[in-house]
Design an enzyme around this catalytic site. Structure first.
Site, short mmCIF file in Angstrom:
data_model
loop_
_atom_site.label_atom_id
_atom_site.label_comp_id
_atom_site.label_asym_id
_atom_site.label_seq_id
_atom_site.Cartn_x
_atom_site.Cartn_y
_atom_site.Cartn_z
N SER A 240 -1.16 0.48 16.21
CA SER A 240 -0.95 0.36 14.77
C SER A 240 -0.37 1.68 14.24
CB SER A 240 -2.26 -0.03 14.08
OG SER A 240 -2.03 -0.47 12.77
N GLU B 294 -0.59 -10.67 15.51
CA GLU B 294 -0.86 -9.52 14.65
C GLU B 294 -1.58 -9.89 13.33
OE1 GLU B 294 -0.63 -6.56 15.69
OE2 GLU B 294 0.94 -6.44 17.20
N HIS C 62 -4.13 -8.50 15.54
CA HIS C 62 -4.09 -7.04 15.47
C HIS C 62 -5.41 -6.47 15.99
CE1 HIS C 62 -1.76 -3.68 13.94
NE2 HIS C 62 -2.78 -3.21 13.25
#
Length: 512
Positions: free
Chosen positions: A191, A327, A418
């Site tokens: 990230s 994600e 994610h």
């Protein structure tokens, strides 16, 4: 209570530290300062070396963290906030403390958290599995939010990136004492940590400090200096001060934290519910609305990650890059376009049937209510990956660029979201909160195989799968069983082509 088993005392350039054996093959040296505490006149300046200490410094507990408040009330990753001023510290996990002849490969991990949160002290980032495979893990902290990335007069921009560079210098100067090889350092992050890895690839100041890179789930968005300046001026007006370093030093931390997140967004930013307009917005680099993030400042970060000069300068660095399949593909609101409407738009835009079918198959996998947000995942993360690997091919780095596509399905959340790849990356499926996030049907085999793949890359800077020069859309599919998928990013490649982001006539795919 089990008594502590202390690891050997290690002499660093600033003093001696004593760690603790956490397993029979993993010694932890925690909270080691790599720079002086950024307080007082140092608060908004580039990091400076730490003050040397006398005697033996206890390094058996994590040090203070730049994060003073968590990302949210409930977070996927347990990332503790630890009070204290000496926040620029790092943690070393090693199987060979004091063995200067071991020369083990080194992995430096940069945590995520949107550049305004996150902590290197998470149990998800423990180094014991890497140590069992002969890899030293270093996890680092860096200044966050406005203090790390905000604009103000009289201070350098990208202070968080400068912190990361200072930590990498520490690794070069000291890691041999912990059994590591300073000539074999890989940087990795997820990230915002992945974005930091990409930023470091563009920075001349980081040249020579690492030798391979693993950017994970990065939105690849860098801010322009004009927007950074505007946001910094707005935040100063909130406190009724001039936007100077001297005046900012008088604003207390607590008062600052109350206001910081209100201004951590680009004004008037919104994503239109129209495929073409959204694609054009992302094509211009407006990928997220975060205002405190790496800035193309002409100095520390002179280039955007997609700039040909940045790609050329990093063309000798092997890169393994990837995303999770879904994600941020969460259920959308009722006013977003349906999957059928999106398919009609894709056809009108000229996307090929094989690409559209990849999108349709993914919606069938995760649910039609996630059609729009799956498109947003493609635009925010996956199109950027295609653009980056395409640029690497063009500058002759295709042979040392590999991509992955993490597609292991969570039994709890019906998707590959994610952060879901991190416990597999570290082979720590038993870590706290993993089952709550990913469900109980976890693949130990995938965790072991993926972790071995990462260890192989960290050690040898390659993986036994085709590189980007072989296939522009292919990727290692991280889903039981692991295999190479020739069409993993085919949909995103078509989107990038339609948006004019790929100059395919000059794509030679060449070697480094």
């Amino acid at each position: 209570m089990t008594d502590k088993i202390y690891a050997p005392a290690i002499r660093t350039q600033h003093g001696i530290v004593r760690g603790i054996w956490q397993t029979g093959s993993s010694a932890a040296y925690l909270g080691i300062p790599y720079a002086a505490a950024p307080v007082g006149e140092r608060r908004f300046q580039a990091p400076r070396p730490p003050e040397p200490w006398m005697g033996v410094r206890d390094a058996t507990a994590y040090g203070p963290t730049p994060q003073k408040r968590p990302f949210a009330e409930v977070t996927a990753i347990p990332e503790p906030s630890i009070p204290g001023e000496d926040i620029l510290n790092l943690n070393v996990f090693t199987p060979a403390p004091g063995d200067r002849l071991a020369r083990l490969p080194v992995l430096v991990w940069i945590h995520g958290g949107g550049y305004f949160a996150g902590s290197p002290a998470s149990p998800w980032y423990h180094g014991r599995s890497f140590n069992e495979n002969g890899v030293i893990l270093v996890t680092i902290s860096y200044r966050l939010g406005f203090e790390g990335f905000g604009w103000l007069e009289g201070a350098p921009l990208n202070r968080g990136i400068l912190d990361q560079i200072a930590a990498l210098h520490w690794v070069q100067d000291n890691i041999h004492e912990f059994g590591g090889d300073p000539g074999n350092v890989t940087i990795a992050g997820q990230s915002a940590g992945g974005g930091s890895v990409l930023a470091l690839l563009t920075s001349p100041r980081a040249s020579g400090l690492f030798h391979a890179a693993i950017p994970m789930s990065s939105a690849m968005d860098m801010l322009d200096i004009q927007t950074a300046t505007s946001v910094g001026e707005s935040l100063a007006r909130h406190f009724n001060i001039l936007p100077t370093e001297e005046e900012w030093r008088h604003i207390s931390g607590e008062a600052f934290l109350d206001a910081e997140r209100l201004y951590n967004q680009i004004p008037d930013y919104s994503v239109p519910f129209d495929v073409r307009e959204a694609l054009q917005l992302y094509a211009k680099g407006r990928i997220t609305n975060l205002a405190f993030r790496p800035v193309v400042d002409g100095d520390i970060l002179p280039y955007h990650v997609f700039d040909p000069d940045a790609l050329t300068n990093a063309r000798t660095i092997p890169v393994l890059i990837g995303t999770t399949r879904n994600e941020f593909s969460f259920a959308s609101q009722n006013d977003t376009p349906s999957s059928e409407a999106l398919v009609d738009e894709f056809v009108a835009m000229g996307l090929r049937h094989v690409s559209i079918q990849r999108f349709v198959d993914e919606i069938d996998r995760i649910g039609r209510e996630r059609a729009w947000s799956q498109l947003m995942t493609s635009l925010m993360f996956r199109v950027g990956l295609v653009r980056f690997t395409h640029g690497r091919r063009r500058v002759g780095a295709g042979e040392i660029t590999w991509t992955y596509d993490f597609a292991a399905m969570s039994s709890r959340a019906r998707g590959s979201f994610h952060c879901h790849d991190i416990p597999y990356f570290f082979n720590l499926l038993s870590a706290p909160n993993v089952e709550q996030q990913l469900g109980s049907d976890l693949s130990l085999h995938l965790a072991e195989r993926m972790h071995q793949l990462i260890c192989h890359f960290v050690t040898y800077h390659s993986v036994p799968y085709p590189p980007a020069s072989h296939n522009a859309s292919g990727a290692i599919r991280l889903q039981p069983p692991i295999r190479y998928d020739d069409l993993a990013y085919e949909f995103e490649r078509d989107l990038a082509s339609v948006a004019g982001l790929l100059d395919e006539n000059t794509d030679n795919g060449g070697t480094a």
